[in-house]
Design an enzyme around this catalytic site. Structure first.
Site, PDB file in Angstrom:
ATOM      1  CG  ASP A  25      -8.772  -4.952 -21.678  1.00 37.13           C
ATOM      2  OD1 ASP A  25      -7.560  -4.681 -21.830  1.00 37.13           O
ATOM      3  OD2 ASP A  25      -9.449  -5.517 -22.554  1.00 37.13           O
ATOM      4  CG  ASP A  27      -8.089  -1.938 -27.710  1.00 35.68           C
ATOM      5  OD1 ASP A  27      -8.552  -1.002 -28.365  1.00 35.68           O
ATOM      6  OD2 ASP A  27      -6.870  -2.058 -27.452  1.00 35.68           O
TER       7      ASP A  27
END
Length: 272
Positions: A25, A27
């Site tokens: 991922d 952020d």
């Protein structure tokens, strides 16, 4: 209560199988408010130097992959656009598998419209096959009204991701899931969400880089989307506490990640 849940020790980490590929991922894992998080540069450098296949994932559908690559470069991370997999691209990829050269009424920004155009979709407000909802900073009442009427007229309802809110320097922002709920309330039609936690986004990413779930690991900062989708796709799951999840939050979920780390630097020893 954490019910014995704790940070994974180096000895426990060393006992895990070393993945042959990684999904990560963006952020809360690599960056936070455009600042590189500790360990992110070392993680990407280890992947690149070892030639390990990887993808950086995000449910954000606003930006194109090129935009995100440039944003990451500004933050100090050199990640080519072909290594980025967004919910917008996953949505366009999914729709292309369902309807080649179809039509769509789109609420979203360049990341979504560009991905759909690249898959041969025509944007229209006249009898579209799909209404596709993505994230935008400028939701229009008239556009939402049009979407409602098109769905009532028979258009199929698709949304890039179910995230109800997102962060900003000023505070919480409503996101795709909130607007989808508004449209659902008005039409009594729920969308099909393509992005996390739907494992279809994960599986499509695996196919994109030609790897298998059994030998791939996924790093994320959210239990409800990242860890759930990784678990359901059959990946080795690694939770980092540098984003949305605190250690005490983990015990509130009925599933567990394989390992928990303070930040992404904790997984660098597993990169072969």
């Amino acid at each position: 209560m954490t019910y014995g849940i704790r940070i994974t020790t180096p000895e426990e980490l060393a006992a895990l199988p070393h993945p042959h590929a990684w999904l990560c991922d963006m952020d809360g894992v690599l960056i936070r408010e455009n600042l590189v998080l500790p360990g992110a540069k070392e993680f990407i450098s280890a992947l690149e130097s070892s030639g390990t296949p990887y993808l950086v994932l995000t449910n954000n559908s606003i930006f194109t992959r090129r935009d995100l690559s440039a944003r990451l470069a500004t933050s100090g991370l050199d990640i080519p656009e072909e290594r980025i997999w967004t919910s917008a691209v996953a949505t366009a990829d999914f729709l292309a598998s369902q309807s080649h050269g179809g039509s769509a009424y789109v609420i979203g920004e360049a990341g979504l419209t560009t991905a759909l155009h690249q898959q041969g979709f025509v944007m229209t407000d006249t009898k579209p096959e799909y209404v596709v909802l993505g994230e935008t900073r400028n939701y229009s009442f008239s556009a939402i009204t049009q979407a409602i009427r098109l769905i009532e007229g028979g258009a199929k309802f698709i949304a890039t991701n179910p995230d109800a809110s997102g962060p900003s320097p000023e505070g919480t922002l409503p996101a795709t899931g909130s607007v989808a709920a508004l449209i659902t309330t008005a039409t009594n039609r729920k969308p099909y969400f393509v992005g996390k936690p739907n494992p279809i986004m994960i599986r499509a990413g695996l196919n994109r880089i030609g790897v298998h779930s059994e030998t791939t690991a996924f790093i994320g900062d959210r239990m409800d989307t990242d860890m759930r989708s990784g678990l359901e796709a059959g990946l080795q799951t690694h939770l980092v506490l540098s984003g949305s999840t605190a250690l005490e939050d983990v015990s509130t979920y009925p599933f567990r990640p394989v390992a928990i780390h303070e930040g992404i630097g904790g997984v660098v020893p597993l990169v072969s």
